[in-house]
Design a protein around this motif. Sequence first.
Motif, PDB file in Angstrom:
ATOM      1  N   GLU A  34      -1.742  -1.743  12.450  1.00 49.92           N
ATOM      2  CA  GLU A  34      -1.052  -1.989  11.178  1.00 49.92           C
ATOM      3  C   GLU A  34       0.310  -2.637  11.412  1.00 49.92           C
ATOM      4  O   GLU A  34       0.707  -3.556  10.676  1.00 49.92           O
ATOM      5  N   ALA A  39       3.050  -4.897   8.785  1.00 45.75           N
ATOM      6  CA  ALA A  39       3.335  -3.899   7.754  1.00 45.75           C
ATOM      7  C   ALA A  39       4.774  -3.421   7.845  1.00 45.75           C
ATOM      8  O   ALA A  39       5.357  -3.340   8.937  1.00 45.75           O
ATOM      9  N   LEU A  47       0.086   5.062   5.974  1.00 41.64           N
ATOM     10  CA  LEU A  47      -1.140   5.111   6.761  1.00 41.64           C
ATOM     11  C   LEU A  47      -1.141   6.358   7.639  1.00 41.64           C
ATOM     12  O   LEU A  47      -2.154   7.064   7.730  1.00 41.64           O
TER      13      LEU A  47
END
Length: 559
Positions: A34, A39, A47
């Motif tokens: 991620e 991100a 997450l």
Amino acid sequence: MATVLLANPNAAVVSGDERRWIVCGTHALELRTEIERGADFAAVRDLHASLPGEGTIIRLSEREDEPTIRAHRGITSAYEVFYCLDSSGEPVVTDLFRNALARLEPADRRVPDRAKAAHLLFRTVPMETYVERIHRLGHGETLTWSPGETTPRTELTETLEPEPGLSPATAHERLDAVLSAICAPVADEASLMLSGGVDSTVLEPYLTNPTESVTGSFDTPELEREREYADRANELVGTDRTVVEMAESEYLDRLEAAVDSLGLPPHQLQTPTFDGVFREYDGGATLVSGQVADGVFGLGGQLEMARTVWRTRHLRYVPPMVEKLRRHRSVLERLRRQPSDPDGQALRFAIGTNVPLAVDALGKRRYDRRQRERYEYTMARVPEPTGDSYARHVHVGQWVDFFCEDTDTIWRQAGLARGSEMYTPFAGKAVAELALGLPSPERYVRGGEPKHVPKTLLGEWYPDYDRRKPKGNGNFPADRFHASGPLETIFDRYEVPDFAPDVAGRIVDRSPGLAWNLAGYAIWRDRVLRSADVAPAPHSRTVSVASSASALRSDAETV
């Protein structure tokens, strides 16, 4: 320069876009992916919160449009984040308390009175640290800090919610799926810390078969049953096992070595056992432990005592011994108080001392304040208790134990100090929310069987495992150790701490448990706290970015 001193050998470090990310814990691969997709911090944190395990995230940034330091500790995570300004005024973040302590000169390592009070009561300092200048990120909290511009700011951004739709009769099926997901990232390279109890044995099927395992053992006679349990369990599950054997005559030397390495008071008498395993086992850097299962599903002796008293509360009888009657009345009186009451049964969980002696030393007002702080910290993170008085007290007591006991934290710190990671599947967020999905007290006892959820699961994996054998807890005999064993001369070698209760005669005769609390602190005080030779763990990695630390304001040391 903002610096992270990273002791966890398995932590992932990801660089890019003037940022440095550090990810520790269960699902580093998903989080790394991620991050590499670009991100932002909030997305990575979200997450992390959606995954079933435990861990922490730290981000250092050189960008002018965002804070220099951001960090998040998962709601159930015993992966710690400590932060401070070192003696030169530089900001330091670390996963190992010893590393932070090493960046402070001895004169800057002041132990506040509130930490001494906490140690006297709990053998640890939940919600804070032993040194005033070193701060600790709480469970589910996010840290935001731009040294030189702002003081460190923390916010509770994650809590626990009950998993819906669970039944006590089938909860073990859900636990099976959760443990499989949590163990999967390390299944191929991890070794099992096999004690032979339910908690460690039930984890074996989730690791690669054949599983490598390790058992740490002192030759203390009172622990013979635990050694037999480990032998029997290993015969049943068939692991490739290493036994780290230690002599009771070496206990004090091993205790001192553990404190030197850990950089903290030792908390439990078993700490040298864990330290011996981390120091001497060469089977790899990742060790899987069944720690925390008791706190989530069992609660041990505290639960059994309260359960017995509550079930017999309406009987009009005199137990055969005066002491039993006195204890029965005392526990029942505590169960009839509110769970938030400092003198109630709920807040007797995770207390490691002689309470009357501690109250005499601290004063009732300080005792009440420390108890209320534990209650408030805990209940900010879990739903309010429901049910009858017994159900509410054990619910609160369970989560006080989970968030404030710190045994898992101390032993993971001991591992990190030796270059090993202790992986604890039962500390996963999904396990905690599974437990919350079962009503209190059915999450602990069903059909008269305590800790029924992991026991039922273990019975499905290994029907021949004796689930009704007496529980072993690995506790060393504190009374004998102090009276005639390896700790007999401890207070000749180390002066009793100044906050000890004022009692006539030897304190070990009044309370061996309290004597242990004081002995552990005294060893740490003399060998670590006052030492000018404390160094970061030799395997620590340094991750840093430029910051405006040269412009630090004087109030940046205070949270």
